[in-house]
Structure formats: C-alpha cells, structure tokens
Enzyme design. Structure first.
Site, PDB file in Angstrom:
ATOM      1  N   LYS A  95     -13.426   3.618  -4.373  1.00 41.68           N
ATOM      2  CA  LYS A  95     -13.172   4.466  -3.197  1.00 41.68           C
ATOM      3  C   LYS A  95     -11.762   5.061  -3.270  1.00 41.68           C
ATOM      4  CE  LYS A  95     -11.830   0.329  -0.601  1.00 41.68           C
ATOM      5  NZ  LYS A  95     -12.363  -0.798   0.191  1.00 41.68           N
ATOM      6  N   TYR A 148      20.805  11.026   3.497  1.00 45.72           N
ATOM      7  CA  TYR A 148      20.624  11.322   4.917  1.00 45.72           C
ATOM      8  C   TYR A 148      21.116  10.188   5.805  1.00 45.72           C
ATOM      9  CZ  TYR A 148      17.864  15.500   4.007  1.00 45.72           C
ATOM     10  OH  TYR A 148      17.460  16.743   3.629  1.00 45.72           O
ATOM     11  N   ARG A 166     -15.283  -5.454  11.469  1.00 42.06           N
ATOM     12  CA  ARG A 166     -14.907  -4.088  11.131  1.00 42.06           C
ATOM     13  C   ARG A 166     -16.206  -3.304  11.021  1.00 42.06           C
ATOM     14  NH1 ARG A 166     -11.680  -2.742   5.601  1.00 42.06           N
ATOM     15  NH2 ARG A 166     -13.725  -3.323   4.783  1.00 42.06           N
ATOM     16  N   MET A 214      12.717  13.730   0.548  1.00 38.99           N
ATOM     17  CA  MET A 214      11.393  14.275   0.231  1.00 38.99           C
ATOM     18  C   MET A 214      11.162  14.398  -1.280  1.00 38.99           C
ATOM     19  SD  MET A 214       9.684  17.855   1.436  1.00 38.99           S
ATOM     20  CE  MET A 214       9.899  17.525   3.172  1.00 38.99           C
TER      21      MET A 214
END
Ligand SMILES: *Cc1c(COP(=O)(O)O)cnc(C)c1O
Length: 384
Positions: free
Chosen positions: A43, A259, A136, A319
């Site tokens: 998956k 940052y 689930r 990023m």
C-alpha cells in the site's frame, strides 16, 4: 534494472533504493514464517518506494500475494504482476465493481458483504477482516457469527479470513494474546482457504501468530517493526538518501543558524580558532525530510553522516535546505576551500538508520518512508 551510472548533476538529493535488499528481506520473513505463505503489503506506493519497481522484484523473489489500501493501487499492482493475488484493504467501494472485476482485485470486507455479493453476483473471491481488538476496520464477531449461522459463508466462502494486531510491536503487550485467542476461536467456526493475523511485527511474535499467511509491510522495506528493532534491526536497509553540499562556511560562536535563530553556535576547540564549520545541504522538508528532525538550543535533532562519521543537524530544517555541523568531523578541513559541491552527505543509509531519523523527528520509519519527496534523483539498484 541494473545499477547503471546515472547523471545526477542536476540533483540536490539522491535516493537509492536497493531492490536486492528488498528481496532479501522478503526471503528472511518468508523463512521466519515457516510453512505460512509470506505476502507483501505494498500500500501507499510500496511504502513510498514505488509499486512498479518493488512488486516485480518481490514477485521474482517468490511472493504471490499482495495487499494494497485502495483499488487504484491494486490496478498498478495488477499491471506489475499479472498473475498475482491482490487484496484491497479498504474493502469494496460501492459503484467500483468493474475495477474489482477487470483487475481481479479481492476486497477485504468489513461490513459491506451484501453489497459486494450483489454487485459481484457472488462469484468473485473476497476476504473478511474480523474485529478482534483494533477497533479500526473489521467485521464484528457478532455479525460474523450471524452470517455463519445464516449459511451465507457456506455458499460464499471467503478466500481469506484475517484480523490485524494493534500492539505487535510490543511483544509482551497483553492485547496480542487476547486478539490471538479471539481470532483462533472465531476461525474455527468457519471455513476459508486461508487465515491471517500477522503484520511484520506479528511474524516476530512466533509461530502461534503465523496462521496460513503473513502480511509484512515495513520490515520488507528495512524499517523497524518492533521496538527491539530500533536498537537491533534484523532487516537489511533498503533506502539510502544523500544530500549535496551547496556551501561550507565558518560560523562565529554566538551567531545563530537558520529560521528563528533556533540554534546558537557554540565555540569549537579547533586549534585554528573557535568558529565552527557548517555545511548547508540541498534537501529539506519538501523532500520529506521532516522539519521536526531539526535541532535547537534546547533540543537535539537528527544526525547525518559523511565518510561513515556522524555529524549533527544544526538549526531548523528549511523547505529545500538543512545545515549540518562538520566541525568535529575528522575530514572537515578537506571541505574548506575544496570543491564541496561534489560532496554528498548521507541523511539515511548505512551509518544513519531510517528509524533513528524518524525517532529524532518524533515519528516512525513508516511515516518517513511514505513521506519521501518526488524531487530526489531516484535510482533502483540490484534488481533480481
Ligand atoms: C499496513 C498493514 C499491514 C502491514 O503492517 P506492517 O506493520 O507494515 O508490517 C498488515 N496488515 C494490515 C491490515 C495493514 O493495514
């Protein structure tokens, strides 16, 4: 596909996927599961590594049964392995019968058995997932027993009855035994060609958990499935990520990096002066290198490695960029004045493990793999 020389002159990061290691991991799990069939859970694009590459390799290794989350993934597996048995964990999605039919996809049914039988004419193979403690997906025991009593499961026999373990990564968790006992009790009530309970971690719980078929995912891809494997992982690593150095600089103590000025440069004890040597690399969170793996004054981040020696991240992950501190690296002087852009730093590989980076980011290897970005220069090596 063989290991071919490739042109990565345009790459900021490169991702190498070792299909030979994937095949070896499948063989290891197949051996561990004894007489049980070893399937493969592919998956989420084979946990981010690529269905089109992973499935043919697994098929050649001997794998015959595959699990996907959604029918769209099942279509891709069908094209990659025309003879395979393919189960769709989402079950039967209404109005999609043509897809299940045309690609011979078997739904893992939770509560939609009636609609599946009506749509398929009751002739196509399917599985049932039982609810045994995960809460689930899965059919309640009560519903299953009622179906059994009504005779429906005799006229429409499932090809597989399965359930899923919630706590297999923690071998002594009492829920493992509870779920196993519950599952064993219920499958005795009915007939199915195969029964299945174990994911990767379930395989390591021992033969009691193996039943007819095991369903490993993460262990195939080299990730830790059990807590114990965070320290000592028996699986071979499958992915290798390297980032190009874009710039090397000398930074003064007291200055900050990245940052928010999240990390302050501490003085080094280099004989040449107390500045530190930082390398800025061309990979960031947009490549799936999670921002949470960054470092700050009050928080140690992940490590990278160069020539087999670990170096810490310094400051936040941006990023497209991240910064590592090369000061303590025995070869760091080589980088000053060198053509550093031809050097690549390991982010995940033989020295820095997938699960180590995942832990530094407060997550698990599964999430790191399935977050791998599309921008890496991807190379597949060692196919069978
Ligand atoms: C994802 C999944 C697996 C594989 O789990 P791993 O922990 O990756 O081995 C097996 N069974 C089901 C139902 C799943 O959803």
């Amino acid at each position: 596909m063989n290991s071919q020389p490739h042109n990565d002159d345009l790459a900021g990061g490169r991702l190498t996927i070792d299909l030979g290691a994937l095949a070896n991991n499948w063989r290891t799990l197949n051996d561990l599961s004894g007489a049980s069939e070893c399937s493969a859970v592919v998956k989420a694009d084979a946990y981010g590594l690529g269905i089109e590459q992973a499935v043919p390799t697994l098929w050649k290794a001997g794998c015959r049964t595959f699990f996907v989350a959604l029918p769209s993934e099942g279509i891709r597996v069908r094209k990659a392995a025309p003879e395979a048995t393919i189960y769709v964990l989402a079950g039967y999605l209404p109005r999609a019968i043509e897809t299940y039919q045309d690609y011979a996809l078997r739904p893992v049914i939770n509560d939609e058995l009636d609609s599946w039988i009506a749509a398929s004419g009751g002739t196509l193979p399917y599985a049932i997932q039982l609810e045994t403690g995960m809460n689930r997906l899965g059919m309640s025991i009560e519903t299953f027993v009622n179906l059994q009593t009504s005779g429906l499961l005799d006229t429409h026999k499932p090809s597989l009855v399965m359930s899923h373990l919630a706590c297999a990564d923690t071998p002594d968790h009492p829920l493992n035994e509870t779920q196993n006992t519950e599952f064993r009790k219920i499958i005795e009530l009915t007939y199915s060609e195969q029964t299945s309970l174990a994911n990767s971690a379930g395989i390591f719980l021992g033969a009691d958990y193996h039943y007819d078929l095991v369903r490993p995912g993460i262990a195939l891809y080299g990730g830790a499935s059990a807590h114990a494997h965070l320290r000592d992982n028996p699986m071979q690593p499958v992915i290798n990520i390297e980032a190009r150095i874009l710039q090397v600089k000398s930074a003064q103590p007291g200055a900050t990096v990245g940052y928010s000025g999240a990390e302050t440069i501490r003085p080094s004890d280099r004989p040449e002066g107390n500045n530190r040597i930082l390398a800025t690399l061309s990979v960031g969170y947009s490549d799936g290198y999670l921002r949470a793996a960054g470092s700050a004054d009050d928080h140690q981040g992940a490590f990278a490695a160069w020539h087999g020696v670990r170096v810490p991240l310094v400051g936040r992950v941006s990023m497209d960029l991240l910064t590592v501190d090369m000061t303590e690296h025995p070869d760091s002087e080589q980088l000053l004045g060198d053509n550093w852009q031809d050097h690549w730093i390991e982010l995940i590989g033989p020295t820095v493990k997938l699960d180590e980076v995942a832990s530094a980011a407060g997550t698990i290897g599964y999430e790191l793999l399935t977050s791998l970005g599309r921008r890496y220069h991807r190379t597949y090596i060692n196919d069978l």
